[in-house]
Design an enzyme around this catalytic site. Structure first.
Site, short mmCIF file in Angstrom:
data_model
loop_
_atom_site.label_atom_id
_atom_site.label_comp_id
_atom_site.label_asym_id
_atom_site.label_seq_id
_atom_site.Cartn_x
_atom_site.Cartn_y
_atom_site.Cartn_z
N HIS A 198 -4.21 -9.34 3.32
CA HIS A 198 -5.67 -9.33 3.43
C HIS A 198 -6.11 -10.26 4.56
O HIS A 198 -5.61 -11.39 4.68
CB HIS A 198 -6.32 -9.81 2.13
CG HIS A 198 -6.30 -8.79 1.05
ND1 HIS A 198 -6.50 -9.10 -0.29
CD2 HIS A 198 -6.11 -7.44 1.08
CE1 HIS A 198 -6.43 -7.99 -1.02
NE2 HIS A 198 -6.19 -6.98 -0.22
N ARG A 226 -0.53 -1.82 -6.82
CA ARG A 226 -0.82 -2.96 -5.92
C ARG A 226 -1.85 -3.88 -6.57
O ARG A 226 -1.71 -5.11 -6.54
CB ARG A 226 -1.33 -2.42 -4.59
CG ARG A 226 -1.78 -3.47 -3.57
CD ARG A 226 -2.11 -2.76 -2.26
NE ARG A 226 -2.96 -3.53 -1.38
CZ ARG A 226 -2.52 -4.42 -0.47
NH1 ARG A 226 -1.22 -4.66 -0.39
NH2 ARG A 226 -3.35 -5.05 0.31
N HIS A 285 -2.13 2.78 -5.70
CA HIS A 285 -2.88 1.56 -5.41
C HIS A 285 -3.12 0.74 -6.67
O HIS A 285 -3.29 -0.48 -6.60
CB HIS A 285 -4.21 1.92 -4.74
CG HIS A 285 -4.64 0.90 -3.72
ND1 HIS A 285 -3.97 0.72 -2.52
CD2 HIS A 285 -5.65 0.00 -3.72
CE1 HIS A 285 -4.56 -0.24 -1.83
NE2 HIS A 285 -5.59 -0.70 -2.54
N TYR A 317 -9.70 -10.07 -7.41
CA TYR A 317 -8.78 -10.02 -8.55
C TYR A 317 -9.07 -11.09 -9.58
O TYR A 317 -8.63 -10.98 -10.73
CB TYR A 317 -7.34 -10.11 -8.05
CG TYR A 317 -6.97 -8.92 -7.21
CD1 TYR A 317 -6.82 -7.66 -7.78
CD2 TYR A 317 -6.83 -9.03 -5.84
CE1 TYR A 317 -6.53 -6.55 -7.02
CE2 TYR A 317 -6.53 -7.92 -5.06
CZ TYR A 317 -6.38 -6.69 -5.65
OH TYR A 317 -6.11 -5.58 -4.89
N ARG A 366 0.85 -1.18 0.00
CA ARG A 366 0.00 0.00 0.00
C ARG A 366 0.89 1.23 0.00
O ARG A 366 2.03 1.19 0.45
CB ARG A 366 -0.92 0.02 1.22
CG ARG A 366 -1.85 -1.19 1.33
CD ARG A 366 -2.64 -1.16 2.63
NE ARG A 366 -3.57 -2.29 2.72
CZ ARG A 366 -3.28 -3.46 3.28
NH1 ARG A 366 -2.07 -3.67 3.79
NH2 ARG A 366 -4.18 -4.42 3.33
N LYS A 381 -1.95 -2.16 7.47
CA LYS A 381 -3.38 -1.97 7.74
C LYS A 381 -3.84 -2.95 8.81
O LYS A 381 -3.49 -4.13 8.78
CB LYS A 381 -4.18 -2.18 6.45
CG LYS A 381 -5.64 -1.78 6.58
CD LYS A 381 -6.35 -1.86 5.25
CE LYS A 381 -7.80 -1.40 5.36
NZ LYS A 381 -8.49 -1.47 4.06
#
Length: 301
Positions: free
Chosen positions: A263, A240, A237, A272, A141, A166
């Site tokens: 994640h 990414r 982003h 994705y 990120r 995150k």
């Protein structure tokens, strides 16, 4: 009494909520977002949120829809107000009045491998080329790229240490030989310029003691995209997203990609599969199968 840096006093309710968030380990960005949403609710009410009733909550959410607030922002406000009502105010009745907005997530823009190469080549200087290389080559990120330190690059184990990503989680990201070489080129140039401090930021900002800002990286991407003639809407982003999609197209297991991206839920990574052209091309269309059946041939794919 605790004060803002501007000198305006903090209400006892806000101070208690800030303490509750701190004790529960919420990150600084989350705490700022929650306070911002609660402040918007208080402004709508015209009085302190601890005087609210269920009808006030309903009116506030209806108001958000009427003025065109986007679903992610509405849901962010729901999370903030739920924390306020459940944790700080102990008002479960108010929390039950909140409604999450269901919406279809937009598919992210993804660069082709050629576009990613052109974007990196067009980066405004070796520092930005290396920083954007990390975003694409390791799937970080923008805030994670900005807060990397020199010591986070582990060339022996070929890993990048991401601290407090995150959700305030630490993780390891991949470090390819090509990315390592790109970072070494920048490290040598940074040392030559005198901006690379021992144990300091990998990508210093205007001052050596401060990291590069997310805004600077956003500007660099947009400038590089313009120079490279890329018409898509591009941000850090996007790199990414492209990292994840290109790995998927290389048949890397989606659970591995989930770990590399940091994640918490596989559902987030599964997005994705909807933008991977190889995934789409691997599916034999019903018309192809029908025509093959009619012609007595084996269907392709």
């Amino acid at each position: 009494m605790v004060h803002h840096s501007t000198g305006s006093p903090i209400s006892p309710l806000r101070q208690r909520m800030q303490q509750d968030m701190l004790m529960r380990g919420l990150g600084p960005h989350t705490r700022q977002d929650y306070i911002r949403h609660v402040r918007s609710f208080a402004a709508f009410l015209g009085r302190s949120p601890d005087t609210a009733v269920a009808e006030d909550v309903r009116r506030f959410q209806l108001h958000q829809h009427e003025i065109g607030v986007r679903p992610p922002t509405i849901n962010g406000a729901v999370s903030a107000l739920r924390f306020l009502f459940l944790v700080t105010l102990k008002r479960r009745d108010l929390s039950r009045a909140l409604v999450i907005t269901r919406y279809q997530r937009k598919l992210p823009d993804v660069l082709s491998i050629d576009e990613a190469a052109r974007l990196l080549e067009a980066a405004p200087g070796i520092k930005y080329k290396a920083a954007l290389g990390v975003a694409y080559g390791a799937g970080l990120r923008v805030s994670e790229v900005a807060h990397l330190k020199v010591d986070d690059i582990d060339s022996k184990r070929m890993l990048i240490r991401v601290e407090q990503g995150k959700g305030r989680k630490d993780r390891n990201a991949m470090l390819s030989p090509q990315l390592l070489e790109l970072l070494r080129v920048w490290w040598r140039e940074g040392k030559r310029r005198g901006v690379m401090l021992p144990h300091g930021w990998l990508f210093p900002g205007r001052s050596c003691t401060d990291p590069i800002s997310s805004r600077q990286l956003h500007r660099a991407v947009q400038e590089a995209a313009e120079v490279a003639g890329i018409r898509k809407r591009v941000s850090p982003h996007t790199l990414r997203h492209s990292f994840a999609t290109h790995l998927l197209e290389q048949d890397v297991d989606i659970r591995v990609i989930q770990v590399l991206l940091g994640h918490s839920k596989l559902d987030t990574t599964a997005l994705y599969t909807k933008v991977s052209t190889r995934t789409i091309h691997a599916v034999a269309g019903p018309l192809d199968r029908l025509m093959a059946l009619m012609e007595g041939k084996t269907p392709p794919g």
